[in-house]
Design a protein around this motif. Structure first.
Motif, PDB file in Angstrom:
ATOM      1  N   VAL A  89     -51.490 -80.901-101.854  1.00  0.00           N
ATOM      2  CA  VAL A  89     -50.302 -80.267-102.417  1.00  0.00           C
ATOM      3  C   VAL A  89     -50.347 -78.806-101.979  1.00  0.00           C
ATOM      4  N   ASP A 133     -46.292 -80.455 -96.010  1.00  0.00           N
ATOM      5  CA  ASP A 133     -45.115 -80.351 -96.882  1.00  0.00           C
ATOM      6  C   ASP A 133     -45.358 -79.320 -97.971  1.00  0.00           C
ATOM      7  N   THR A 135     -44.627 -78.169-101.560  1.00  0.00           N
ATOM      8  CA  THR A 135     -44.162 -78.848-102.774  1.00  0.00           C
ATOM      9  C   THR A 135     -43.568 -77.895-103.803  1.00  0.00           C
TER      10      THR A 135
END
Length: 163
Positions: A89, A133, A135
Motif C-alpha cells: 500500500v 498504485d 492508494t
C-alpha cells in the motif's frame, strides 16, 4: 488493534525508517513529502521524509532526502522481503506551499516557493514509473501536516490545521 507496547519513531527531515507491526512513525511536514509503504499481510512498512525532488549529479552518495533515492531505499526493502512493489500500500502526504502570496512575490523566494509542488510531482512520477498504485494522498495546500503512520494496521492519521 494497537499493540500493547508501541515503538514510537519521530522521523526528521531527510529521514528514512523501515519497521514492523509494533511501530508508529510520525513526522511534521511543510513543503516536504512523506512517502509511506505498508504490506498488509506481513505488517511491515516504512516512511521517507523527502526534502527535494532529485539528487544533484555532483552528490555521489544516495540519501533518502531525495525522492529518487528514497524510492530506491524502499525498493531494496521490498527485494529483501522477496516482494513486488505492487503488493504494498502506497500513500503520500505533504508538499505544501509554506509562503504567503506576498512573500512568494519576492524574487529570492520565488525559486523555493514551488518546492512542495516539485516534491509531489517527483514522487508521483517515480511511483508511477515503478508501477506502484497510489492508494491515498493528501498534498499541496498552504499549511503544515502532522503525520502518524501505524505499521500494525497501515492507517495514517493526519493533523492539518489550515488546509
Amino acid at each position: 488493534m494497537e499493540p500493547e507496547i508501541v515503538k514510537d519513531i519521530f522521523l526528521q527531515p531527510g529521514g528514512f525508517y523501515w519497521g514492523e507491526n509494533d511501530t508508529r512513525i510520525r513526522t511534521l511536514l511543510g513543503s516536504c513529502v512523506a512517502l509511506c509503504f505498508w504490506h498488509p499481510y506481513s505488517k511491515v512498512g516504512g516512511m521517507a521524509h523527502i526534502m527535494l525532488p532529485k539528487r544533484p549529479s555532483h552528490i555521489p552518495e544516495p540519501h533518502p532526502k531525495y525522492a529518487d533515492d528514497a524510492l530506491e531505499s524502499f525498493l531494496k526493502q521490498f527485494q529483501k522481503l522477496g516482494e513486488r512493489p505492487g503488493r504494498f500500500v502506497c500513500k503520500i502526504f505533504g508538499g505544501a506551499s509554506m509562503f504567503s502570496p506576498e512573500e512568494a512575490q519576492l524574487e529570492e523566494v520565488k525559486r523555493i516557493v514551488e518546492i512542495g509542488e516539485k516534491n509531489v510531482e517527483s514522487v508521483l512520477d517515480l511511483v508511477r514509473k515503478a508501477n506502484i498504485d497510489l492508494t491515498a494522498s493528501n498534498t499541496g495546500g498552504k499549511s503544515h501536516r502532522k503525520i502518524y503512520f501505524s505499521l500494525w494496521d497501515g492507517e495514517v492519521y493526519m493533523e492539518n490545521p489550515k488546509n
